[in-house]
Design an enzyme around this catalytic site. Structure first.
Site, PDB file in Angstrom:
ATOM      1  N   LYS A 124       0.718  -1.421   0.005  1.00 38.33           N
ATOM      2  CA  LYS A 124       0.063   0.022  -0.144  1.00 38.33           C
ATOM      3  C   LYS A 124       0.933   1.536  -0.352  1.00 38.33           C
ATOM      4  O   LYS A 124       1.908   1.438   0.988  1.00 38.33           O
ATOM      5  CB  LYS A 124      -0.987  -0.060   0.634  1.00 38.33           C
ATOM      6  CG  LYS A 124      -1.761   1.300   1.543  1.00 38.33           C
ATOM      7  CD  LYS A 124      -2.734   0.700   2.880  1.00 38.33           C
ATOM      8  CE  LYS A 124      -3.257   2.846   2.960  1.00 38.33           C
ATOM      9  NZ  LYS A 124      -3.279   2.770   4.373  1.00 38.33           N
ATOM     10  N   ASN A 160      -9.340   1.443  10.470  1.00 40.97           N
ATOM     11  CA  ASN A 160      -8.530   0.763  10.984  1.00 40.97           C
ATOM     12  C   ASN A 160      -8.956   1.674  12.511  1.00 40.97           C
ATOM     13  O   ASN A 160      -9.334   0.494  13.341  1.00 40.97           O
ATOM     14  CB  ASN A 160      -6.273   1.256  10.427  1.00 40.97           C
ATOM     15  CG  ASN A 160      -6.322   0.785  12.004  1.00 40.97           C
ATOM     16  OD1 ASN A 160      -6.218   0.644  12.948  1.00 40.97           O
ATOM     17  ND2 ASN A 160      -4.563   1.332  11.654  1.00 40.97           N
ATOM     18  N   THR A 161      -9.160   2.820  12.404  1.00 41.92           N
ATOM     19  CA  THR A 161      -8.636   3.494  13.786  1.00 41.92           C
ATOM     20  C   THR A 161      -9.916   3.006  14.462  1.00 41.92           C
ATOM     21  O   THR A 161     -10.537   2.583  15.474  1.00 41.92           O
ATOM     22  CB  THR A 161      -8.791   5.318  13.300  1.00 41.92           C
ATOM     23  OG1 THR A 161      -7.767   5.306  12.895  1.00 41.92           O
ATOM     24  CG2 THR A 161      -9.130   5.588  14.940  1.00 41.92           C
TER      25      THR A 161
END
Lengths: 349, 255
Positions: B97, B206-207
């Site tokens: 990525k 994610n977060t």
């Protein structure tokens, strides 16, 4: 333009609403709103940094210093044992510290260009980069070209404290030596940023002057650096004056409550700001500060030259530390508190 | 027929990709990855300590997952390329990525540098998934350069603000031949569902999982939301009308 121009402008009153808000967060009146501020600061920290705390440790390379700072153990007038590590000794310290698992190192020297020239720092960095993924320096202010040379060797972080942003108080605290040049020091962080440091960490030594004013200017300085150097991570430290060999007493007392207000105000003003709390603070207080905005902690620190592997005379430390737990103990504490201790967050490119 | 997302020959059933930063511990991260049934996971090389004696993040990622190393910390194409090559040399696979960010305040990506890195890394043989600001022209160029997918942001990283870029992403989904994966800013399962209903190939979260009070449960919730959104997209969502449309029309007797 440099930060000095911003500083000169804000010595008078500000009309910028964002800056006014920061100033009100630091005010005496805001002390009655600490809980509300804490909730906001906690959420901002969680969102921006997650449940993680980065660990680093300082390595003192030399305590030779040309300055006469009345609050510091390395003061040129102090009759303490002076020591500068040889490259072999640097390697021994590096082996010891990296064996604990720490991958971020902050190297420090007293501010003597003559004894600790840039060339010496570069030689040390060449040794250290075999052991560490991130190397920061806390030395005398350098020129942009010197910072660039250090970056080329593998340094990625710069820490430099203004100590106090009050020019008069500054001149009373720093009686002789190159450090008397307030402006050369004030502009060091931006020179470092221009030289492509990845992290720039600034700070004031709380206790030297009215802390509200000092923290206000430090916040402005951090904002200036964030605004002008978007590719650099900006951080602050908020050390309180600690006992040292000269037994200098703080001009203004800074309470635990004041420290809490400082962290909250900084976090709300600058959500992406790194905030470090060192072993100057005691274990219980450090733990209580964690959810409020702290992003980095030092651990397993010694403020003596060669403090990890070479025995040096008791008086030769920069200041006394309050949290003498080793790295494993600090990691365990963080885990218990629901934080992931981060030992490695960069790599030598 | 089974609904499969194919990227560089890999057949992916679960369209929920997960990022590994910000978790309170590797153990909790591992549990969340399992709850999400994650098949593709991104890890920042800056956090990987390959020689670590005890805590190595890669040991906590379920073996079945494809690890997509990200170049977090890269400020330009050159640094991204260097990080990618270090990852490959360290045995971390060849899915990358690309993340090039020179803006530490909003963490918005630099599309031009990202494109430059993509061109180089595709030639190096990497499977390249660039994280980018949603922009059709850059998306086309990334695809032409050989990117396996493009990953526009939903809103700034970690902001949990949701799918704010929907109109630009909608255009990318409609026009690009490569999979469009929404990466960053997704705050809640309904945001993820909306991305999938629109036709995005996957979402990367994610977060919102890592800082949740219950990462395991919210990971499951995201998994369900992604499935629901995908199923809705595949079923075809009826158009919306300004007025009510009764099932027994008033003028039905005329027929």
């Amino acid at each position: 333009m440099s930060f000095y121009d911003i500083y000169a402008k804000h010595k008078e009153l500000s009309s910028d609403p964002e800056i006014e808000k920061f100033s009100s967060l630091l005010s005496v009146e805001a002390e009655s709103n600490l809980e509300e501020m804490a909730i906001k600061a906690h959420n901002l920290t969680l969102q921006n940094f997650g449940n993680t705390i980065q660990l680093y440790t300082p390595m003192y390379l030399s305590n030779y210093c040309d300055n006469q700072c009345i609050y510091c153990g390395f003061n040129i007038k102090n009759d303490v044992e002076r020591k500068k590590l040889t490259l072999d000794e640097v390697e021994k310290e590096a082996q010891f510290i990296s064996s604990i698992g720490l991958k971020h190192i902050l190297i420090l020297t007293g501010e003597s260009r003559e004894v600790n020239p840039v060339e010496y720092l570069k030689n040390c960095v060449r040794v250290l980069r075999k052991y560490f993924d991130s190397i920061s320096i806390e030395v005398y202010p350098c020129t942009r070209e010197e910072y660039a040379e250090l970056v080329a060797e593998g340094v990625d972080g710069l820490t430099i404290y203004q100590e106090t942003y009050n020019e008069d108080a500054y001149s009373k605290m720093h009686l002789s030596g190159p450090k008397r040049d307030f402006r050369f020091r004030l502009e060091a962080p931006e020179r470092g940023a221009k030289a492509k440091m990845r992290n720039v960490n600034i700070g004031v030594l709380l206790g030297l002057n009215d802390w509200r004013k000092d923290v206000f200017f430090m916040g402005l300085h951090a904002k200036y650096l964030q605004d002008n150097f978007a590719d650099v991570d900006i951080g602050v430290s908020i050390p309180r004056l600690r006992p040292q060999v000269r037994d200098f007493k703080a001009i203004s007392e800074v309470s635990d409550k004041n420290i809490v207000q400082i962290i909250l105000a900084l976090r709300i003003f600058l959500p992406r700001l790194g905030i470090s709390v060192s072993t100057r603070e005691n274990p219980v207080f450090r733990e209580n500060l964690l959810p409020l905005g702290v992003t980095r902690m030092s651990a397993g620190s010694s403020t003596r030259v060669g403090g990890h592997t070479i025995g040096v005379d008791e008086g030769a430390e920069q200041f006394e530390i309050s949290d003498s737990r080793n790295v494993e103990e600090v990691k365990e504490m963080l885990r218990k508190k629901g934080y992931q201790p981060v030992l490695k967050d960069w790599l030598q490119l | 027929m089974e609904d499969i997302l194919e990227i560089a020959g890999k057949k992916i059933k679960n369209r929920l990709f997960i990022g590994t930063g910000k978790f309170a511990s590797y153990k909790i991260m591992q549990e969340a990855l399992m709850a999400a049934e994650a098949e593709v996971v991104t890890v920042a090389l800056r956090r990987v300590d390959i020689g670590a004696k005890s805590e190595n993040i890669l040991d906590y990622i379920p073996k079945a997952c494809t690890i997509m190393i990200n170049t977090s910390g890269a400020r330009n194409a050159e640094e991204a390329v260097r990080i990618a090559r270090m990852a490959k040399a360290g045995g971390a696979g060849n899915w990358i990525k690309i993340e090039v960010i020179a803006d530490n305040k909003y963490l918005l990506p630099d599309n031009l540098e990202t494109l430059k890195a993509a061109e180089i890394l595709v030639k190096d043989g990497f499977v390249v998934l660039p994280y980018m600001s949603p922009d059709l022209s850059f998306g086309r160029r990334m695809a032409e350069a050989g990117a396996a997918a493009v990953m526009p942001l939903g809103s700034p990283i970690g902001s949990n603000r949701g799918f704010k870029t929907r109109e630009l992403v909608r255009i990318m989904v409609g026009e690009l031949k490569v999979p469009v994966i929404v990466d960053a800013g997704i705050g809640k399962p309904s945001d993820a569902c909306e991305c999938m209903e629109m036709g995005c190939a996957a979402v990367l979260i994610n977060t919102a999982v890592a800082i949740s009070k219950d990462p395991v449960n919210i990971a499951k919730a995201f998994r369900l939301a992604v499935c629901a959104g995908r199923a809705a997209y595949l079923s075809g969502i009826p158009e919306t009308n300004d007025f009510a449309n009764p099932s027994s029309p008033l003028t039905g007797f005329l027929r």
